[in-house]
Enzyme design. Structure first.
Site, PDB file in Angstrom:
ATOM      1  CD  GLU A   1      -2.601   1.312   2.607  1.00 55.43           C
ATOM      2  OE1 GLU A   1      -3.597   2.044   2.637  1.00 55.43           O
ATOM      3  OE2 GLU A   1      -2.188   0.688   3.591  1.00 55.43           O
TER       4      GLU A   1
ATOM      5  CG  ASP B   1      -8.659   0.417   4.628  1.00 51.57           C
ATOM      6  OD1 ASP B   1      -8.438  -0.410   5.529  1.00 51.57           O
ATOM      7  OD2 ASP B   1      -7.799   1.230   4.247  1.00 51.57           O
TER       8      ASP B   1
END
Length: 364
Positions: A211, A299
């Site tokens: 990420e 998320d």
């Protein structure tokens, strides 16, 4: 046909969510009420609508410090058994209302000890909340099953302890283990003992990787630690070269695709953290075309002001996705869940495929 898909239609689709943080999904009104009950005075505002807008603005600011500050407020009000149970119950209800039929929700027990709870008490309070939330959803005609992932913080030193608790509670709702936190400077190999323990115990785990940090993070998570799935994994595109409309995969990208390693992608969150420039430019489009094992996730629903249906709606608009694409993502996610094979198959054949078939028939 994607232009025909409305948010309301997508909400009725039976969806699967693999990457959702409990402390990133609170209702703004609940944050205010829990703050009042706990004497927590650091909220930027006590008006729920304003608070919800503040969370989104802070997460959108481009400042990692402000983004992380948002979690200090949610975690700050999640320090008692009652608060944890309430947040987990509301999480299950909210996901069910959005059409999610199976979810894996993660949280870090070590972040909820400030008021004197033990790690075991934190876990049991959350599991109780999910049980209550599932029952409430069922009472409203909505079926959802929630599995729990126990997260260890990669900058801390409790991963072995959390891994042992994930194994201890795996028959009562905990389905796996995760590590989260800043990638740079905190490689997953620091927690190798925990991952080796989990593998010896035949346990499942995912790792936040690819990420904020690039290919080395993904490589370590897979080849050193043995991760079953990658949390985000967007930077795998750094190992894919596209020229004249043709894609050439590097060794790591080819391995990830060949081995069907699930990628837990969170489009809106990835944009907020700078892992992707926009929905239209998100690597998910290319990776779906190349048939990687891509899944779509939320998320942090509070910070991103999103739901799983909203994430699908954005992708449908950006990439022209229709029901077949959304079903493909949902089946991918269910295949990749940390549930026994027969239970995954029952959900795919009993809820997901029939649910999408009904939607396709109704909108043709």
């Amino acid at each position: 046909m994607s232009h025909q898909l409305t948010l309301d239609q997508i909400r009725r689709a039976p969806k699967v969510l693999l990457h959702d943080h409990l402390d990133g999904g609170l209702r703004p009104a609940t944050v205010v009420e829990l703050a009042d009950a706990a004497g927590y005075t650091r909220l930027p505002t006590r008006d729920p609508a304003e608070l919800g807008a503040w969370f989104e603005a802070a997460a959108d600011s481009g400042s990692l410090e402000r983004y992380l500050e948002t979690f200090s407020h949610t975690v700050g009000v999640m320090q008692t058994r009652e608060a944890l149970t309430r947040v987990a119950a509301e999480c299950a209800e909210d996901l069910a209302a959005d059409g999610v039929v199976y979810a894996e929700v993660r949280f870090a027990p070590e972040q909820h000890l400030e008021a004197g709870l033990l790690l075991e008490e934190v876990i049991e309070a959350v599991l109780e909340g999910f049980r209550v939330g599932q029952e409430r959803a069922a009472a409203h005609g909505r079926s959802i099953r929630v599995g729990t992932l126990l997260t260890a913080m990669r900058h801390a030193a409790r991963s072995q302890e959390i891994a042992e608790l994930a194994v201890r509670y795996r028959d009562v709702g905990v389905v796996g283990f995760d590590i989260a936190g800043a990638e740079a400077g905190h490689p997953p190999t620091r927690h190798l003992d925990a991952f080796e323990y989990l593998r010896r115990e035949n346990a499942h785990f995912t790792i936040h990787a690819g990420e904020a940090f690039g290919l080395p993070s993904i490589w370590e998570a897979l080849q050193w630690c043995g991760a079953d799935r990658l949390g985000h994994g967007v930077r795998i595109v750094d190992d894919i070269e596209v020229s004249d409309g043709k894609a050439r995969l590097g060794r790591l990208a080819a391995y990830v695709r060949d081995k069907r390693v699930p990628l837990e992608m969170c489009p809106s969150s990835n944009i907020q953290t700078g892992a992707a420039a926009s929905i239209e430019e998100h690597p998910i489009g290319l990776l779906r075309d190349l048939r990687f094992r891509v899944t779509v996730n939320t998320d942090n629903r509070l910070q991103s002001g999103t739901t799983l249906s909203a994430e699908f709606a954005k992708l449908a608009e950006a990439f022209g996705y229709g029901w077949d694409d959304l079903e493909w993502f949902s089946v991918n996610a269910m295949k990749s869940a940390f549930l026994p094979f027969d239970e995954r198959l029952a959900l795919i054949n009993g809820q997901i495929k029939p649910g999408f078939a009904r939607l396709k028939w109704a909108t043709e």
